[in-house]
Design an enzyme around this catalytic site. Structure first.
Site, PDB file in Angstrom:
ATOM      1  N   GLY A  48      -8.596  -4.748   6.485  1.00 55.68           N
ATOM      2  CA  GLY A  48      -7.265  -5.332   6.317  1.00 55.68           C
ATOM      3  C   GLY A  48      -6.239  -4.252   6.002  1.00 55.68           C
ATOM      4  O   GLY A  48      -6.323  -3.124   6.482  1.00 55.68           O
ATOM      5  N   SER A  49      -5.319  -4.598   5.115  1.00 57.99           N
ATOM      6  CA  SER A  49      -4.190  -3.704   4.849  1.00 57.99           C
ATOM      7  C   SER A  49      -4.596  -2.416   4.158  1.00 57.99           C
ATOM      8  O   SER A  49      -3.823  -1.471   4.102  1.00 57.99           O
ATOM      9  CB  SER A  49      -3.146  -4.418   4.002  1.00 57.99           C
ATOM     10  OG  SER A  49      -2.723  -5.574   4.688  1.00 57.99           O
ATOM     11  N   THR A  50      -5.833  -2.345   3.591  1.00 54.49           N
ATOM     12  CA  THR A  50      -6.245  -1.088   2.969  1.00 54.49           C
ATOM     13  C   THR A  50      -6.411   0.004   4.028  1.00 54.49           C
ATOM     14  O   THR A  50      -6.547   1.172   3.701  1.00 54.49           O
ATOM     15  CB  THR A  50      -7.581  -1.252   2.207  1.00 54.49           C
ATOM     16  OG1 THR A  50      -8.590  -1.672   3.133  1.00 54.49           O
ATOM     17  CG2 THR A  50      -7.462  -2.271   1.104  1.00 54.49           C
TER      18      THR A  50
END
Lengths: 382, 649
Positions: free
Chosen positions: B326-328
């Site tokens: 995801g956004s990581t």
């Protein structure tokens, strides 16, 4: 020369008989038996009560029987020869029908507390019978086919009864002992040549019969022969015994591993270590020296007997002594050949050493007859 | 009979001749016997002596003591404890059934146990000792010992068994041992003869398995004399084996306990690393299980409960679990663009809430749009459109290369079971595995860590270390073997432009330290402990049109297994960072609401060397935090003793 003649005039009588006992023979027999006591003590792991003590008691009793027989004049035993043979024969028939089956074979009769092995009796009876037969028979007729046939039947019929028990070892010994008396009596060598020829033929036939409906030997006997012919065939099966026996014998080396130090016997790798294979325990613990020493003692017994036979100026006595000595030779020769892998394992004990009362008694009864012949030998001065 | 003297003489002559003949033959035979004796006893005696020794000498193995496993401070994680068992020798015990029934009056032994033991006993020779009960407690052993005179042939014996004092805390990392199986033997070319010893145990998972040979040690032996049936007569000599090596891990027991407890009931994973060394301080996968169950022999019911649990307690999610990051993942995309010179810190992208590309509409998580964003605000607010835009210019090749540089898609060589390499997709990968060409939509999805990208919590922690240091930090789990320190792997510089990296670090800092940041609620107020991080919520399933029509708007309205994974990666302190943490909560919902608070507590605990300090939290949260810390600290108990484990079992 009648019995009366030497009994009254020339043979020792009463307590004087003790002087004429063949003491050399007694000494040799005791020496061999002592080796037996020692080895039985060793293989029992130092347990005196287990085998050594009963064996000593039996030897003492058998020795007493030997002297008793020895002190009875030989003419009496000669007259008992036919009777003894007849009784043994009847008992052999009896064992066929009423015998007790043990170890897969019918070998003994239970007569109350006494356990009778008629095949053992027959080993002595056959020698007495054959000696008496050839004493009775005109010397000129010993090689006459009819009288040879009579002798052969006298031997073969009881041997056959023993064979079907089945006890191949004893049957062979009966044939061997009887045959030897025939040989000493002077039966023409042609007959023996013919028998050897027949024997070879028979062995061939036996092997041919294997696996057929007319198989001549039991399966276990065939397997023993196989194990003998190739001990590596099946190291854990039928040849396990002989392999372990050879290991015990061979690992003895020159002077052995020491008294009670034989690992093969102490750890039970050796089968029948107190009976048929006791020679291997001796060989393991006392090595080549011990083995040859025992063999020398045995040969000493044979030589003593042969000398006694030569001195006896009496056909019955000579044939009897030689027959008994021959029988004794068969005992230790077959046993040693068997445990050294030179003959199939046929179940013949080492005489006077293997644990067992019946064989010991019979052997000393035989030597009792030898003593009787020695003691009652007609002498120039008495 | 009366014979003429002439006949008598002839008879005697004949007998003498024949006797000499046969006597000679007998002597010849005796000679043959002597020759045979000579050949066997003098010629072959060496061979036969050897065979006799082979017969009588048996070699029995002595199992060595298994090496211990300790944490960085020496706390015992895997040790050996005495194990009492009851042994029966049939020839002394007499009738086995009667003996077992007498025994059943003293110790718990069900009729089925008796039946099984009896069968086992009858399978062996009468002098062979057969273990009929294992893992007895001291009280039971004492009862049996006291009644020994009444029960001949039944004796208590002491052996060693593996014990894990911290139970579930290290089940996945340290692993457990179990009996040698057929498969274990088949898998080894030349199995150590020790493995053939009945009841011998070997490592099944984790460090116990990967360091099996090191921990096992080498067998000693006894040479014993046996008789023909195999009974031992005496011991000839004895050589003790070498005990296995002790292993010191980089894990910190206290931090591990806190981390696992903090994950709680969730299906989650967390990794704590020491940034400068790459040492893994905590490796928690929740829920966990008690490895002692496997040592003792797990029951069918216990095993199926573990197997059928939808939270997969037996899986080590820290290295086996591969999740869409995801956004990581956005730091990867940003750095790929900066390093290629395809954007500048000043460039602003307009986010209307979506981006249209290749005829599709890619939504930002914030459907209302973020307006104009630059790199800092795009990371802080986790604007998707900014990264969609960058990725179209950068392309998958540079993103893939940057992900690898930061440690994603790499299978780390750690002594753990089932270490996954995650998935760092590339054009080649898609062609080979999917048989299709890479399309621009794939790049756009990958730019925000969705689509094909998969990473394990460990990889995310490594990435965070690398972002914090600009060096290729490698994870490290084994600190020392038998007090010999294991080298720290090389950490070559990543060679990222420090200015570019500073932009990304600034963005991560704002995530939790700027009002706009997605993890502002999980900020740390103690200045020396402040964290910089990144939230992530990775979609597992899209909310279907039907669900949207039915009014489902938020994650909490979805069934558990369809919710988003919640992720958070962070390092702290923000200046000279020392610790990196990654947290993944499966189907947790949102990274900022679920994963970030957990990561903050863990990284505070790491920095404080104990429990998190309450002062580090914003004052409004302190009451809630204080009670949470109290609850957790109550859950963290002292190490268990073997008897505790038994009474629980």
């Amino acid at each position: 020369m009648s019995y009366l003649e030497y009994n009254v005039k020339r043979s020792p009588s009463g307590l004087r008989k003790v002087l004429y006992v063949n003491w050399a023979l007694v000494l040799l027999l005791s020496a061999v038996a002592s080796i037996g006591f020692l080895q039985l003590y060793s293989v029992s792991g130092g347990n005196f009560d287990r085998w050594t003590e009963p064996q000593m008691q039996r030897f003492g009793l058998s020795l007493a029987v030997m002297f008793t027989i020895g002190f009875v004049p030989l003419w009496f035993w000669r007259s008992m020869s036919v009777m003894g043979y007849a009784v043994s024969f009847v008992l052999l028939l009896g064992v066929e029908f009423f015998g007790t089956v043990g170890m897969g074979a019918q070998r003994w009769l239970e007569l109350g507390p006494i356990r009778l092995q008629p095949s053992e009796m027959m080993k002595i009876s056959i020698v007495m019978m054959m000696a008496a037969y050839y004493d009775w028979l005109d010397i000129k007729r010993v090689s006459h086919p009819f009288w040879v046939l009579v002798a052969v039947l006298l031997i073969v019929v009881p041997a056959f009864l023993v064979l079907i028990q089945p006890d191949l070892g004893t049957a062979l010994m009966i044939i061997g002992a009887g045959g030897m008396v025939m040989f000493f009596a002077g039966v023409s060598l042609w007959y023996f040549g013919a028998v050897i020829g027949l024997g070879v033929g028979l062995v061939t036939a036996v092997f041919m019969s294997r696996g057929t409906s007319w198989q001549l030997l039991r399966d276990y006997q065939f397997r023993r022969i196989d194990a003998f012919l190739d001990p590596t065939l099946d190291p854990l099966g039928s040849s396990y015994h002989i392999n372990q026996a050879m290991i015990a014998l061979g690992s003895g080396g020159w002077s052995g591993r020491g008294f009670m130090q034989g690992t093969q016997s102490r750890l039970n790798f050796l089968p029948e270590k107190h009976t048929d294979f006791i020679f291997n325990t001796l060989a393991e613990e006392f090595g080549f020296i011990g083995s040859v020493f025992l063999l020398t003692l045995y040969i000493g017994i044979i030589v003593t007997c042969v000398i006694a036979a030569m001195q006896a100026k009496n056909r019955y006595a000579s044939l009897l002594i030689l027959g008994i000595a021959g029988n004794f030779f068969l005992y230790f020769a077959i046993n040693m050949a068997m445990v050294m892998g030179l003959a199939p394992v046929v179940g013949v004990p080492l005489p006077l050493v293997s644990y067992g009362g019946s064989a010991m008694l019979m052997i000393l009864i035989g030597f009792g007859l030898v003593q009787s012949a020695c003691i009652h030998r007609p002498r120039e001065k008495s | 009979m009366k014979r003429p003297p002439k006949d008598n003489e002839e008879s005697a002559r004949k007998i003498s001749r024949r006797a000499a003949l046969l006597g000679g033959a007998q002597m010849v035979f005796a000679g043959v016997l002597v020759l045979r004796m000579r050949s066997l006893q003098l010629g072959q005696s060496e061979e036969f002596r050897l065979l006799a020794d082979e017969n009588r000498i048996n070699i029995r193995l002595l199992p060595p003591a298994r090496g211990m496993i300790v944490d960085r401070n020496g706390a015992l994680l895997a040790g050996n404890v005495q194990n009492y068992r009851i042994v029966l020798v049939r020839e002394d015990a007499g009738e086995p059934r009667a003996a077992l029934e007498r025994l059943a009056q003293l110790v718990p032994l069900t009729p089925e146990d008796i039946e099984r033991a009896e069968r086992e006993i009858m399978r062996h020779r009468p002098f062979v000792p057969v273990t009929i009960m294992d893992q007895l407690n001291w009280e039971e052993v004492a009862r049996v010992a006291a009644n020994a005179p009444a029960m001949p042939g039944i004796t208590p014996e002491v052996g060693w068994t593996r014990f894990y004092p911290y139970g579930a805390e290290f089940a996945h990392s340290v692993g457990y041992v179990g009996p040698v199986s057929e498969a274990d033997l088949a898998a080894r070319e030349n199995p150590d003869p020790l493995l053939m010893i009945p009841r011998f145990q070997i490592g099944k998972i984790g460090v116990e398995r990967e360091y099996e040979e090191t921990l096992r040690g080498s067998a000693g032996h006894r040479r014993v004399e046996v008789n023909a049936v195999g009974r031992e007569m005496r011991e000839l000599d004895r050589q003790e084996g070498d005990p296995g090596s002790n292993i010191q891990l980089t894990l910190d027991r206290r931090l591990q306990a806190f981390t696992l407890a903090r994950l709680g009931e969730d299906s989650a994973a967390a990794v704590v690393m020491e940034i400068q060394t790459g040492n893994i301080l905590a490796l928690a996968s929740a829920p966990s299980f008690d490895p002692n169950l496997f040592v003792r022999g797990i029951s069918v019911a216990e095993y199926s409960a573990l197997r059928d649990n939808d939270h997969r307690p037996m899986s080590n999610k820290t290295v086996q679990g591969a999740y869409p990051p995801g956004s990581t993942f956005k730091m990867v995309t940003a750095l790929a663009a900066f390093e290629a010179g395809l954007t500048t810190p000043d460039e602003r992208v307009y986010c209307p809430g979506y981006l249209e590309a290749a005829g599709r509409r890619f939504h930002c998580w914030n459907r209302g749009g973020h307006g104009r964003v630059n790199i800092t605000s795009a990371l802080a607010e986790s604007c998707d459109v900014y990264f969609y835009d960058l990725s179209q210019r950068v392309g998958i090749d540079l993103i893939n290369a940057m992900a690898e540089r930061l440690g994603l898609g790499i299978r780390y060589d750690l002594p753990l079971s089932g270490v996954s390499s995650g998935l760092n997709p590339s054009r080649e990968w898609k062609r080979d595995r999917r048989g299709a060409d890479w399309v621009i939509g794939d790049t756009i999805n990958a730019s925000i860590g969705q689509g094909y990208v998969l990473a394990t919590p460990l990889q995310l922690a490594v990435m965070t270390c690398r972002l914090a240091t600009n060096r290729a930090i490698m994870p490290r789990l084994v600190h020392a073997v038998d007090d010999i320190e294991q080298p720290i792997p090389d950490q070559p510089p990543l060679g990222l432009n420090p200015a570019n990296l500073a932009q990304v670090q600034r963005g991560m800092w704002e995530v939790s330290n700027s009002q706009r940041g997605t993890a502002f609620g999980s900020r740390i107020v103690a200045e020396a402990m402040r964290l910089a991080g990144k939230t992530g919520s990775s979609q597992v399933f899209s909310i279907t049109a039907a669900e949207r029509a039915a009014g489902i708007r938020s994650q909490s309205e979805l069934p558990w297994n369809r919710r988003d994974h919640a992720l958070f990666v962070c390092y702290a302190p923000d200046v000279d960072p020392r610790y990196a943490v990654s947290v993944v909560v499966e189907h947790g919902g949102g990274g900022s609401s679920v994963a970030a608070p957990i990561a903050r507590d863990i990284i505070l605990a790491a920095q404080n060397g104990g429990l998190p300090p309450v002062e580090a939290y914003p004052s409004a949260q302190r009451n809630r935090i204080e009670s949470m810390i109290r609850t957790i600290s109550e859950q963290i108990g002292p190490p268990a003793t073997p008897d505790d484990a038994r009474s629980r079992a």
